[in-house]
Design a protein around this motif. Structure first.
Motif, PDB file in Angstrom:
ATOM      1  N   UNK A 116       0.783  -1.323   0.018  1.00  0.00           N
ATOM      2  CA  UNK A 116      -0.002  -0.024   0.009  1.00  0.00           C
ATOM      3  C   UNK A 116       0.667   1.481   0.025  1.00  0.00           C
ATOM      4  N   UNK A 117       1.587   1.507   0.805  1.00  0.00           N
ATOM      5  CA  UNK A 117       2.747   2.407   1.037  1.00  0.00           C
ATOM      6  C   UNK A 117       3.718   2.517  -0.432  1.00  0.00           C
ATOM      7  N   UNK A 118       3.898   1.447  -0.738  1.00  0.00           N
ATOM      8  CA  UNK A 118       4.829   1.486  -2.077  1.00  0.00           C
ATOM      9  C   UNK A 118       4.214   2.068  -3.184  1.00  0.00           C
ATOM     10  N   UNK A 119       2.745   1.559  -3.222  1.00  0.00           N
ATOM     11  CA  UNK A 119       2.074   1.831  -4.617  1.00  0.00           C
ATOM     12  C   UNK A 119       1.153   2.899  -4.616  1.00  0.00           C
ATOM     13  N   UNK A 120       0.470   3.228  -3.379  1.00  0.00           N
ATOM     14  CA  UNK A 120      -0.293   4.338  -3.461  1.00  0.00           C
ATOM     15  C   UNK A 120      -0.646   4.805  -1.939  1.00  0.00           C
ATOM     16  N   UNK A 121       0.608   5.661  -1.587  1.00  0.00           N
ATOM     17  CA  UNK A 121       0.393   5.883  -0.256  1.00  0.00           C
ATOM     18  C   UNK A 121      -0.630   7.040   0.217  1.00  0.00           C
ATOM     19  N   UNK A 192      10.256   7.217  16.768  1.00  0.00           N
ATOM     20  CA  UNK A 192      10.011   7.497  18.227  1.00  0.00           C
ATOM     21  C   UNK A 192      10.460   9.122  18.077  1.00  0.00           C
ATOM     22  N   UNK A 193      11.433   9.543  17.489  1.00  0.00           N
ATOM     23  CA  UNK A 193      11.885  10.755  17.347  1.00  0.00           C
ATOM     24  C   UNK A 193      10.796  11.684  16.558  1.00  0.00           C
ATOM     25  N   UNK A 194      10.162  11.203  15.364  1.00  0.00           N
ATOM     26  CA  UNK A 194       9.308  11.665  14.693  1.00  0.00           C
ATOM     27  C   UNK A 194       8.109  12.030  15.487  1.00  0.00           C
ATOM     28  N   UNK A 195       7.665  10.968  16.100  1.00  0.00           N
ATOM     29  CA  UNK A 195       6.288  10.988  16.764  1.00  0.00           C
ATOM     30  C   UNK A 195       6.515  11.993  17.817  1.00  0.00           C
ATOM     31  N   UNK A 196       7.728  12.009  18.678  1.00  0.00           N
ATOM     32  CA  UNK A 196       7.977  13.016  19.481  1.00  0.00           C
ATOM     33  C   UNK A 196       7.869  14.367  19.110  1.00  0.00           C
ATOM     34  N   UNK A 197       8.174  14.529  17.858  1.00  0.00           N
ATOM     35  CA  UNK A 197       8.118  16.131  17.653  1.00  0.00           C
ATOM     36  C   UNK A 197       6.842  16.513  16.711  1.00  0.00           C
ATOM     37  N   UNK A 198       5.876  15.756  16.775  1.00  0.00           N
ATOM     38  CA  UNK A 198       4.602  16.024  16.101  1.00  0.00           C
ATOM     39  C   UNK A 198       3.878  16.837  17.199  1.00  0.00           C
ATOM     40  N   UNK A 199       3.397  17.991  16.413  1.00  0.00           N
ATOM     41  CA  UNK A 199       2.593  18.943  17.545  1.00  0.00           C
ATOM     42  C   UNK A 199       1.330  18.174  18.039  1.00  0.00           C
ATOM     43  N   UNK A 200       1.341  18.281  19.250  1.00  0.00           N
ATOM     44  CA  UNK A 200       0.146  17.762  20.051  1.00  0.00           C
ATOM     45  C   UNK A 200       0.490  16.175  20.501  1.00  0.00           C
ATOM     46  N   UNK A 201       1.643  15.998  20.405  1.00  0.00           N
ATOM     47  CA  UNK A 201       2.194  14.517  20.983  1.00  0.00           C
ATOM     48  C   UNK A 201       2.440  14.383  22.224  1.00  0.00           C
ATOM     49  N   UNK A 305       5.463  13.231   7.556  1.00  0.00           N
ATOM     50  CA  UNK A 305       7.036  13.235   7.771  1.00  0.00           C
ATOM     51  C   UNK A 305       7.665  13.266   6.324  1.00  0.00           C
ATOM     52  N   UNK A 306       8.348  14.273   6.169  1.00  0.00           N
ATOM     53  CA  UNK A 306       9.353  14.409   4.861  1.00  0.00           C
ATOM     54  C   UNK A 306       9.804  12.979   4.550  1.00  0.00           C
ATOM     55  N   UNK A 307       9.455  12.688   3.338  1.00  0.00           N
ATOM     56  CA  UNK A 307       9.629  11.332   2.840  1.00  0.00           C
ATOM     57  C   UNK A 307       8.729  10.034   3.580  1.00  0.00           C
ATOM     58  N   UNK A 308       7.801  10.684   4.174  1.00  0.00           N
ATOM     59  CA  UNK A 308       6.840   9.606   4.727  1.00  0.00           C
ATOM     60  C   UNK A 308       6.587   8.216   4.190  1.00  0.00           C
ATOM     61  N   UNK A 309       6.272   8.416   2.804  1.00  0.00           N
ATOM     62  CA  UNK A 309       5.840   6.909   2.439  1.00  0.00           C
ATOM     63  C   UNK A 309       6.943   5.926   2.477  1.00  0.00           C
ATOM     64  N   UNK A 310       8.347   6.566   2.306  1.00  0.00           N
ATOM     65  CA  UNK A 310       9.426   5.589   2.380  1.00  0.00           C
ATOM     66  C   UNK A 310       9.574   5.028   3.711  1.00  0.00           C
ATOM     67  N   UNK A 311       9.158   5.975   4.665  1.00  0.00           N
ATOM     68  CA  UNK A 311       9.406   5.421   5.940  1.00  0.00           C
ATOM     69  C   UNK A 311       8.357   4.408   6.371  1.00  0.00           C
TER      70      UNK A 311
END
Ligand code: PHE
Length: 466
Positions: A116-121, A192-201, A305-311
């Motif tokens: 799903x993420x590879x083809x059509x995120x 974890x780093x990404x989640x921690x820096x989300x606003x509202x997390x 996230x930047x490059x989110x689908x790749x992640x």
């Protein structure tokens, strides 16, 4: 007829394989939702206590029974001279069988998400709950259909597992884990780093660190126990099989600590990623909704996230690894048992059991949302009830088979085979097991009493967990 028993090729190989068995969907798919429902920090505390006082001694027990007997689950008890206790092994194998039926299906969902993420995120981002339910055959207009997509991916997942099993312990399982496990760990740290820096997390983090005792009940303890055993792969005699492949020179005590620590760390990391991420993206009301926790809730994280689908691809690929290594351990112990007991060849036994388990598992996927297939349950508080088949399968393993097998192992080692023999096994080759006196008390008294109480209470109060 005595075949030489396969052995792990290296020390790291065993630790990774056992940790690979332990770290799986349970840590990432189940744990965060349970931690949320159990009040965050309070659940974490209960969970940790259970891992330390029940999980560790049980793993020590299973590994020493396995290594001392050099046999797979059922014959292990016989080889140690207590044929009458083989039923513990039977329950273990049966539990592993039922778990695999649904495990391969959830593994298939993970594979679906890799694609799903590879083809059509963007399709996942635009309506993540809808995407998940559609996969399970439940459509936005309320209509339902056979969940072909989920079932097909489950078939592929099961086939992958079977291939690794057919290739054997050393080349298949070990190699697989050496790469997958460290990679999963690194990616979790990034997330974890990404989640921690989300606003509202931060509200999510606060929740996970606070002790909301009003949410804690007997059910929470029951959930924590089921979760801990499931997550550590104990109470299914898996570690008996894995222990039987362990060279006598290995330190069982140290290995156990390492495996339990790794498994718990991954679960806690997943909790600290997913719960705050859901607070930040879907809102706290959405946390823990349905079985789609790791599927639905993370979409918001990847989207932002930047490059989110790749992640996204990477994350589900690693979850796929984790799920595969766990599924491999389940099937390995079933196949080791069948080939030892019946005159079946490894290859045909693997193909046979995998096909049957996959087919039974279709009921699990179909009963999620598409069809009202029911199981039967009984408890003292509610009498006979008819939960959805998918819940029924999980009740059966988490509430009955795993605790009964675990209890059996404790009673066997504590009172029949005696802790001294288990300790002697751990202390082979001049290794010292400093915690032996504590272990003796835990395995004889604390663990069996705790498991028995929880087992009885679960039938007395009979509340559903999901
Ligand atoms: N421990 C695995 C997980 O957390 C599941 C599992 C259970 C694997 C029992 C083997 C035996 O996903």
């Amino acid at each position: 007829m005595e075949k030489t028993r396969a052995q792990w090729g290296s020390k790291v190989g065993f630790i990774l394989a056992a940790a690979g068995s332990a770290v799986g969907l349970g840590n990432i798919w189940k744990f965060p939702g349970r931690a949320f429902e159990g009040g965050g920090g309070s659940f974490l505390l209960i969970y940790l206590l259970i891992v330390i006082f029940l999980g560790v001694p049980l793993m020590l027990t299973e590994l020493s029974v396995g290594r001392a007997s050099q046999a797979s689950v059922v014959s292990a008890f016989q080889k140690l001279g207590h044929k009458g206790y083989s039923w513990i092994g039977w329950i273990g194998v049966a539990g592993a069988f039922v778990i695999t039926c649904y495990y391969c299906h959830v593994g298939g969902w993970v594979l679906r998400y890799v694609f799903g993420y590879a083809v059509d995120a963007s399709a996942i981002y635009s309506d993540s709950p809808g995407y998940f339910y559609q996969m399970l055959g439940y459509h936005a207009d309320g209509s339902t259909s056979f969940p072909w997509v989920a079932v097909l991916f489950a078939a592929v997942f099961m086939a992958l597992t079977a291939i690794v099993i057919i290739r054997g312990v050393e080349s298949g399982i070990e190699r697989f884990n050496k790469i997958g496990m460290p990679a999963l760990f690194i990616l979790l740290l990034i997330l974890l780093f990404r989640a921690a820096t989300l606003p509202g997390a931060s509200a999510g983090f606060r929740y996970m660190l606070s002790f909301d005792w009003s949410k804690v009940s007997f059910e929470t303890v029951l959930a924590a126990l089921g979760q801990a055993f499931y997550s550590l792969s104990i109470g299914m005699a898996i570690m008996i099989t894995y222990g039987s492949y362990l060279p006598k020179t290995e330190n069982i005590g140290k290995n156990t600590m390492l495996i339990c620590a790794m498994d718990t760390l991954v679960a806690i990391l997943a909790g600290f990623i997913i719960v705050p991420a859901v607070f930040a993206t879907l809102g706290r009301d959405q946390v823990g909704k349905g079985g789609g926790f790791a599927f639905v809730s993370l979409a918001g994280v990847f989207e932002q996230m930047p490059g989110g689908s790749l992640f996204g691809i990477l994350f589900y690929l690693l979850l796929l690894f984790a799920a595969l290594t766990s599924c491999i351990s389940l099937v390995e112990s079933i196949v080791a048992f069948t080939t030892e007991r019946f005159p079946w060849e490894r290859r045909s036994a693997t193909i046979g059991v995998c096909t049957v388990m996959f087919l039974i598992g279709c009921l699990y996927t179909c009963s999620q949302a598409a069809f009202p297939i029911k199981g039967v349950w009984f408890d003292a508080a509610n009498g006979v009830s008819f939960p959805p088949f998918c819940d029924f399968m999980e009740f059966l393993t988490d509430r009955v088979m795993i605790p009964v097998c675990a209890l059996g192992c404790c009673v066997f080692v504590g009172w029949v085979w005696r802790p001294e023999n288990a300790i002697a096994e751990m202390e082979q080759n001049g290794i010292r097991f400093g915690l032996a006196p504590v272990y003796r008390v835990l395995v004889k008294y604390v663990a069996p009493l705790a498991i028995l109480t929880i087992l009885i209470m679960s039938f007395a109060t009979g509340k559903t967990l999901s």
